[in-house]
Design an enzyme around this catalytic site. Structure first.
Site, mmCIF file in Angstrom:
data_model
loop_
_atom_site.group_PDB
_atom_site.id
_atom_site.type_symbol
_atom_site.label_atom_id
_atom_site.label_comp_id
_atom_site.label_asym_id
_atom_site.label_seq_id
_atom_site.Cartn_x
_atom_site.Cartn_y
_atom_site.Cartn_z
ATOM 1 N N GLY A 333 0.632 -1.286 0.070
ATOM 2 C CA GLY A 333 0.008 0.112 0.120
ATOM 3 C C GLY A 333 0.851 1.116 0.039
ATOM 4 O O GLY A 333 1.966 1.031 0.078
ATOM 5 N N GLY A 335 0.971 5.229 1.550
ATOM 6 C CA GLY A 335 0.252 6.329 2.425
ATOM 7 C C GLY A 335 0.841 7.407 2.110
ATOM 8 O O GLY A 335 1.645 7.624 1.197
ATOM 9 N N PHE A 337 2.694 9.370 3.612
ATOM 10 C CA PHE A 337 4.200 9.428 3.776
ATOM 11 C C PHE A 337 5.381 8.411 3.281
ATOM 12 O O PHE A 337 6.503 8.694 3.443
ATOM 13 C CB PHE A 337 4.678 9.532 5.304
ATOM 14 C CG PHE A 337 4.075 10.423 6.112
ATOM 15 C CD1 PHE A 337 4.261 11.706 5.706
ATOM 16 C CD2 PHE A 337 3.201 10.264 7.142
ATOM 17 C CE1 PHE A 337 3.700 13.037 6.490
ATOM 18 C CE2 PHE A 337 2.369 11.339 7.687
ATOM 19 C CZ PHE A 337 2.825 12.635 7.511
ATOM 20 N N GLY A 338 4.753 7.516 2.542
ATOM 21 C CA GLY A 338 5.634 6.327 2.048
ATOM 22 C C GLY A 338 4.821 5.107 1.530
ATOM 23 O O GLY A 338 3.847 5.159 1.638
ATOM 24 N N VAL A 340 4.645 0.913 1.397
ATOM 25 C CA VAL A 340 4.803 -0.187 2.385
ATOM 26 C C VAL A 340 4.877 -1.531 1.356
ATOM 27 O O VAL A 340 4.204 -1.798 0.643
ATOM 28 C CB VAL A 340 3.626 -0.522 3.662
ATOM 29 C CG1 VAL A 340 3.713 -1.525 4.248
ATOM 30 C CG2 VAL A 340 3.255 0.933 4.047
ATOM 31 N N LYS A 353 7.984 -0.373 5.779
ATOM 32 C CA LYS A 353 7.577 0.844 5.183
ATOM 33 C C LYS A 353 8.771 2.012 4.880
ATOM 34 O O LYS A 353 9.568 2.061 5.447
ATOM 35 C CB LYS A 353 6.730 1.740 6.223
ATOM 36 C CG LYS A 353 6.353 3.199 5.672
ATOM 37 C CD LYS A 353 4.965 3.412 6.344
ATOM 38 C CE LYS A 353 5.180 4.543 7.581
ATOM 39 N NZ LYS A 353 3.946 4.890 7.981
ATOM 40 N N ASP A 458 -4.184 10.663 14.311
ATOM 41 C CA ASP A 458 -4.642 10.182 12.932
ATOM 42 C C ASP A 458 -5.491 8.724 13.071
ATOM 43 O O ASP A 458 -5.188 7.897 12.326
ATOM 44 C CB ASP A 458 -3.440 10.147 12.119
ATOM 45 C CG ASP A 458 -3.947 10.114 10.645
ATOM 46 O OD1 ASP A 458 -5.201 10.826 10.369
ATOM 47 O OD2 ASP A 458 -3.155 10.047 9.652
#
Ligand SMILES: *[C@@H]1O[C@H](CO)[C@@H](O)[C@H](O)[C@H]1NC(C)=O
Ligand SMILES: *[C@@H]1O[C@H](CO)[C@@H](O)[C@H](O)[C@H]1NC(C)=O
Ligand SMILES: *[C@@H]1O[C@H](CO)[C@@H](O)[C@H](O)[C@H]1NC(C)=O
Ligand SMILES: *[C@@H]1O[C@H](CO)[C@@H](O)[C@H](O)[C@H]1NC(C)=O
Ligand SMILES: *[C@@H]1O[C@H](CO)[C@@H](O)[C@H](O)[C@H]1NC(C)=O
Ligand SMILES: *[C@@H]1O[C@H](CO)[C@@H](O)[C@H](O)[C@H]1NC(C)=O
Ligand SMILES: *[C@@H]1O[C@H](CO)[C@@H](O)[C@H](O)[C@H]1NC(C)=O
Ligand SMILES: *[C@@H]1O[C@H](CO)[C@@H](O)[C@H](O)[C@H]1NC(C)=O
Ligand SMILES: *[C@@H]1O[C@H](CO)[C@@H](O)[C@H](O)[C@H]1NC(C)=O
Length: 652
Positions: A333, A335, A337-338, A340, A353, A458
């Site tokens: 996946g 996100g 920020f980065g 995975v 990640k 979050d």
């Protein structure tokens, strides 16, 4: 090169252009023309100079909003001074009785940001250390609603402040029957002709509304260019400080010198461009050096060493090998920020990640993850196994959770996982209840179970992971912050954090995160799991109707809350349990943060030890309307009488 010159020429002409603007009211789109600091907002068509949120405390705030483009006040060593006219409408509503506190001011200032510690009596103008010093570089026309000093006339006066909070001229508004802090519109015009500064209050023709005129040479107190705008503050006593419209017109100082200026600016501009090029080169070089592993290791490693059961440090090679050189096939996946990846360390499955190099928050996020979950251990938290910082790559290694994130299972119209939607039956009610309980336990542990309170900040369905038995595990601590338990009850940040749809109304406006804002997001997750709907719009007016909380509240008001349950469950649940969970979700999403249950209470309700919290059938309005009569249309949509029924939702 000619292009650069043309741009410079244009910039130079723009530079000497006079400043003129008119805001009949303020819209979100106008934000780009204003510099609003971290406490001012545009809301209900006005600038709220200090925050305006029902429920959240608004004590001891200062705020400053200025027009982004500075105003050129003088030139030629002060021999030439600009003039200006400005008209604005203030509306101040006392939140304490009888008068409000503290006040609002029109300012000309060198600094677009308010000084620290300028709340309360300082009106966001100066602070104890800059008061009275020429470095303050500010001239203000104050609209003071509190008698804070012996030489303040009263709690309803206008004054001219030059680098200090003690007025050089002041006039009470009581004799002319204008009261500042009673939520009425007060029209003010300020004129400066280069010699005298005159203040007019009222809508009559200017001749009859002159309050005072004070000779002042602004060039002796202010720099050549200044920002124009407003500052304000609240203290122990509070009020809503808003500006509803604003027109400004400033003169052009020296027409005959325009051409001369164009040349100066061009030459300086070209020189600057060369300098900037060099500076950028040096900066890049230095940055590269700084980010070299040898240089950057110490601070990261030191921070991690502080954690009791520190996660393991991995080598980059090891992780690259584990993930097949970060093969896109292993991608689990992506996100904010980065990315995975799935990997195999020996015979252990892991999720790796890789934090995006482009993300400016990347390093902060990495540190937050390692230092927060580094010392947290709970069966409902995703386990961080290790980390790596090498070759300027930030990597995090987690336990691998085969079922992925919760959002893949609950939203049946999700384009991301059509295969799962078609082939699997929806999660049973028992599983969903267990997931809710698991997340609640994780959150209670974060808030109350460790030495420091940890705010997750979050919480959302895509950050809740499921293991092979569908046990919930809270993950993604990239935004988490720890706060010492007694020291502070909230965390303030300037960065934008959180995810729309899960953010409590007060955190959108004040950018503050508290345990209550985490509870709000958890409430949204409860409702998502029970209703299988996405959280929908945020508080913006257009999206308002599609919000899951508002929709369910409307069903509850009509006594039909169970219709909110996921239709795919086909009624296969205990009605009492479902009702209890839905009510709990609504209670967690109470607009007033003080009315939300704590995670302790949530756990008691879920375990049946306590009854579900009482929830008012009418959703309380979350904002304190600053000007009640003129914002009636807003009020109605807020209290929900015009909300569309839940079944009309688009589900996204
Ligand atoms: C403020 O925003 C509105 C809506 O986009 C726009 O029409 C208006 O021109 C803007 N005002 C100014 C002064 O730019
Ligand atoms: C301000 O208003 C006065 C009176 O209407 C006018 O003479 C003057 O030119 C105006 N100044 C600016 C800068 O617009
Ligand atoms: C504002 O002042 C008025 C007049 O004294 C008072 O009646 C009212 O209660 C005050 N408002 C608040 C919110 O305290
Ligand atoms: C602020 O500075 C002025 C001028 O130096 C001084 O007279 C005044 O007492 C100061 N006010 C406070 C509250 O310190
Ligand atoms: C400034 O105001 C004073 C009175 O307040 C007046 O006597 C004087 O003429 C004004 N000066 C100018 C230049 O307008
Ligand atoms: C205003 O102050 C500046 C700088 O102190 C000075 O150069 C200028 O002559 C003054 N202007 C007037 C009109 O007194
Ligand atoms: C604010 O209230 C606190 C007590 O609640 C008091 O100690 C303090 O002096 C007050 N501050 C001001 C500026 O009135
Ligand atoms: C506001 O600040 C003052 C002075 O620092 C403090 O005494 C007071 O307790 C604060 N009030 C609140 C409500 O936080
Ligand atoms: C806003 O920024 C100032 C410094 O610029 C800081 O002192 C203050 O704590 C910030 N306030 C909030 C609410 O983030």
């Amino acid at each position: 090169m000619s292009l650069i010159l043309a741009v410079l020429l244009w910039a130079a002409l723009a530079q000497v252009e006079c400043l003129h603007f008119n805001f009949p009211n303020f819209q979100d789109e106008n934000r780009s023309q204003l510099h609003m600091g971290n406490t001012s907002r545009i809301f209900l068509g006005a600038i709220q100079v200090t925050p305006d949120v029902m429920g959240a405390p608004i004590h001891n705030f200062s705020g400053r909003t200025v027009y982004k483009k500075p105003f050129r006040l003088w030139s030629n060593q002060g021999q030439k001074t600009a003039s200006f006219n400005t008209t604005f409408v203030l509306n101040i509503k006392n939140q304490t009785s009888p008068a409000g506190g503290e006040g609002l001011a029109f300012i000309l200032a060198a600094n677009p940001n308010y000084p620290q510690d300028s709340s309360g009596q300082w009106l966001g103008i100066v602070n104890p250390s800059s008061n009275g010093s020429i470095q303050a570089n500010i001239v203000a026309v104050e609209f003071d609603t509190r008698k804070s000093y012996p030489d303040d006339l009263d709690d309803n006066h206008v004054g001219l402040d030059v680098n200090t909070i003690n007025s050089r001229a002041q006039v009470s508004l009581n004799p002319i029957g204008v009261y500042l802090s009673i939520a009425v519109d007060v029209t003010v015009t300020i004129r400066y002709d280069g010699k005298n500064l005159s203040v007019f209050v009222g809508q009559e023709d200017l001749k009859n509304s002159l309050l005072f005129s004070e000779p002042i040479n602004l060039s002796s107190y202010l720099p050549e260019t200044v920002y124009v705008g407003f500052s304000g503050s609240t203290g122990n006593l509070t009020q809503l400080n808003c500006v509803r419209s604003w027109e400004f017109s400033g003169s052009d100082i020296d027409e005959e010198q325009q051409l001369w200026w164009v040349w100066v600016v061009c030459v300086v501009g070209a020189a600057l461009a060369v300098l900037a090029g060099c500076a950028f080169y040096l900066y890049r070089k230095r940055k590269t050096e700084l980010e070299d592993p040898e240089d950057a290791y110490p601070d990261i490693e030191e921070a991690i060493r502080g954690c009791s059961r520190a996660p393991r440090k991995f080598g980059w090679k090891e992780l690259s090998k584990a993930t097949g050189k970060f093969n896109p096939k292993n991608k689990l996946g992506k996100g904010g920020f980065g990315t995975v990846y799935k990997g195999m360390l020996g015979n252990m499955e892991v999720a790796v990640k890789k934090i995006s190099k482009k993300s400016t928050q990347g390093k902060q996020e990495f540190m937050a993850e390692v230092t927060t979950i580094g010392y947290l251990h709970h069966r409902n938290l995703v386990k961080l196994i290790g980390w790596c910082y090498e070759k300027r790559e930030l990597l995090l290694v987690y336990e691998y959770l085969p079922n992925g994130s919760l959002d893949r299972f609950i939203f049946y119209d999700d384009k991301w996982s059509p295969a799962i939607q078609e082939t699997t039956t929806p999660l049973s009610w028992e599983k969903r209840l267990a997931i809710i309980c698991g997340v609640a336990q994780a959150l209670d542990y974060l808030h109350n179970g460790c030495e420091k309170t940890v705010l997750h900040r979050d919480i959302k369905a895509s950050n809740i992971m499921l293991d092979s038995e569908f046990n919930a595990k809270l993950g993604d601590f990239g935004l988490a912050r720890t706060i010492l338990q007694k020291e502070q009850t909230h965390h303030s940040t300037k960065e934008i954090a959180g995810t729309p749809g899960y953010m409590a109304p007060e955190s959108i406006l004040t950018a503050r995160f508290t345990v209550e804002t985490d509870v709000y997001a958890f409430g949204v997750v409860i409702l998502e799991v029970a209703c299988a709907r996405k959280p929908g719009g945020q508080t913006e007016r257009d999206n308002y109707l599609s919000n899951i909380v508002h929709g369910l509240w409307e069903l509850y008001r009509k006594g039909r809350i169970l219709e909110g349950a996921d239709p795919r469950l086909k009624g296969e649940f205990t009605r009492e349990e479902m009702e209890c969970v839905l009510l709990l979700g609504l209670a967690c999403c109470h607009p007033n943060p003080n009315k939300r249950p704590s995670m302790k209470t949530v756990l008691q309700v879920l375990s049946g030890e306590a009854p579900p919290p009482e929830v008012p059938t009418e959703r309380p309005a979350f904002m304190w309307p600053p000007m009640p009569p003129s914002f009636k249309d807003w009020d109605q949509s807020l209290t929900g009488s015009q909300l569309s029924p839940f079944s009309d939702f688009t589900g996204r």
